[in-house]
Write an enzyme that holds these catalytic residues in place. Structure first.
Site, short mmCIF file in Angstrom:
data_model
loop_
_atom_site.label_atom_id
_atom_site.label_comp_id
_atom_site.label_asym_id
_atom_site.label_seq_id
_atom_site.Cartn_x
_atom_site.Cartn_y
_atom_site.Cartn_z
N HIS A 178 0.81 -1.21 0.00
CA HIS A 178 0.00 0.00 0.00
C HIS A 178 0.85 1.27 0.00
CE1 HIS A 178 -4.28 -1.31 0.77
NE2 HIS A 178 -3.63 -2.44 0.83
N ASP A 217 -4.62 6.71 2.09
CA ASP A 217 -5.00 5.39 1.62
C ASP A 217 -6.52 5.28 1.69
OD1 ASP A 217 -5.65 2.37 2.02
OD2 ASP A 217 -3.57 2.36 1.36
#
Length: 453
Positions: free
Chosen positions: A23, A126
């Site tokens: 990520h 995110d």
């Protein structure tokens, strides 16, 4: 002296990374592109110490770095003093971290605002971080979440309530949900059906609040999956596909293990490339089954094995590779460059989203063996949606099922159709990042305006 918040010199973007799996790195890559386009804007990148050490190996960013307006800051990982992790249990580490959010971000954010002399003017996070919606609203700044997995998986999370209401067998398709009609219940991300654990709770809450975001950014490209894109645009204020991230710009070639020269010696579309990313290792009996299937296929292979190959891979395979007869086993390969090489005819993969995108960019059909997360959905899309590959029947490597999948991709009557469709997706991806008219290029310009304008 910092400028006023209304001027470029006064802009300050807080970036919240999810410090697990793959990520943080693609988010940082996107941030660096935005930072290069707006050098007067300050970017503060928040992640755990371990994650930042991996993302910023040369230091903390700032003056003297490639992007001097990007600085890294550590947030608490949630682990109490003296905590010793139990093996390599990623779920345990994620759950400990999630118990610390959003307080760990809040406390560091306030300190960084004082240090850099600028209030936050945008939250770029995110996609998982549902709490950023509240933080942005409290500060009257835009919230821009970045989704690094597949758009189809994002749609599934936003349709969680509808999926949970469906009753039927595991092989029943989700015909009632536009954009998910090729998916079966067995392909759904398992967290969708869990209503209690921290990670499933996080992604459920994410699906509920994403419509509040100023824009949702996706690592995808236009017309890759038109129905999914249409559905997401109908549910979100703005959906910006700015990918594939890896093409903006493409990575330089680093090939310390000689993969490309070895491929140069092979026939066109003859090589089977095998890789399961940086985190996944199939169990030993599946490795043996895959080895036997490769032997049965009698095709040359290049295997990027991210562990102790000598201890875990059957010795006969390593002996063949060492002798240069048919194979090459390496601890790391320049995957995008490998997949774009004319010699590669198939990619045996876990169907992680980055790997699927890189295979599309190379125009290479896939053999999918998914393990967790959105990988089952990606494998299903590869086989039944885009029809550019085959999933291993039964969901695990057996010699018979793997050999059959390799046969379909390398020599079966479907082979040419798969390669043609994969090639068409490749052209769409390359066209999307063209300057100045590519759809991803235009969407990136819009993203820079939202984040720094």
């Amino acid at each position: 002296m910092a400028g006023s918040e209304g001027s470029p010199a006064g802009k300050h973007v807080a970036v919240f990374a999810f410090p697990f799996a793959t990520h943080a790195a693609p988010l940082l890559s996107l941030v660096q592109r935005i930072a290069a386009a707006s050098p007067a804007t300050a970017f503060s990148f928040f992640s755990t110490e371990k994650s930042n050490l991996a993302c910023f190996p040369g230091g903390r960013g700032g003056e003297g770095s490639e992007c001097p307006n990007v600085m890294a800051y550590d947030v608490w990982d949630g682990a109490p003093e003296g905590y010793v992790p139990s093996g390599t249990n990623l779920v345990e580490a994620v759950e400990i971290f999630l118990r610390a959010v959003p307080g760990n971000f809040e406390s560091v954010l306030e300190a960084v605002e004082r240090e850099r002399g600028r209030k936050i003017t945008c939250l770029l996070t995110d996609g998982f971080y549902w709490f950023a919606a509240d933080m942005a609203r409290e500060r009257s700044v835009p919230w821009v979440p970045v989704w690094t997995a597949s758009p189809c998986a994002l749609l599934a999370h936003m349709e969680t309530d509808s999926i949970r209401q469906i009753r039927g067998t595991s092989d029943m398709t989700l015909d009632a949900i536009p954009g998910l009609s090729t998916m079966r219940m067995m392909d759904m991300i398992k967290e969708i059906f869990d209503t209690t654990a921290p990670l499933p709770t996080m992604v459920y809450r994410m699906g509920q609040v994403l419509p509040q975001a100023a824009a949702v950014v996706s690592n995808s490209f236009g017309n890759m999956d038109p129905i999914v894109e249409r559905e997401l645009r109908s549910k979100l204020r703005r959906f910006l596909d700015v990918g594939p991230f890896v093409l903006s710009p493409p990575p330089p070639l680093s090939d310390e293990h000689g993969c490309i020269p070895w491929l140069d010696q092979q026939e066109t579309a003859s090589v089977v490339y095998v890789s399961f990313g940086s985190m996944i290792r199939p169990p030993p009996h599946e490795v043996t089954a895959l080895v036997n299937a490769l032997d049965k296929a009698a095709s040359p292979f290049l295997w990027s094995y991210r562990s102790d190959a000598e201890a875990e891979v059957p010795q006969a395979l390593l002996e063949k590779a060492a002798a240069g007869k048919r194979g090459k086993v390496v601890p790391w390969a320049p995957q995008l460059h490998v997949l774009r090489h004319r010699a590669v005819g198939a990619f045996v993969t876990h169907c992680g989203w980055n790997s699927v995108l890189e295979s599309m960019i190379g125009g290479v059909p896939m053999v999918g063996r998914p393990f967790f997360g959105d990988q089952c959905m990606n494998a299903r899309a590869v086989e039944a949606g885009w029809r550019i590959g085959a999933a291993v029947e039964g969901g695990a490597f057996t010699e018979e099922a793997t050999a059959a999948a390799l046969e379909r991709v390398l020599a079966g009557e479907e082979k040419e159709g798969m390669r043609e469709r994969a090639g068409a997706l490749k052209e769409k991806a390359l066209k999307a990042v063209e300057e100045p008219q590519g759809s991803s290029t235009k969407n990136f310009e819009a993203l820079v305006e939202i984040v720094t304008g």
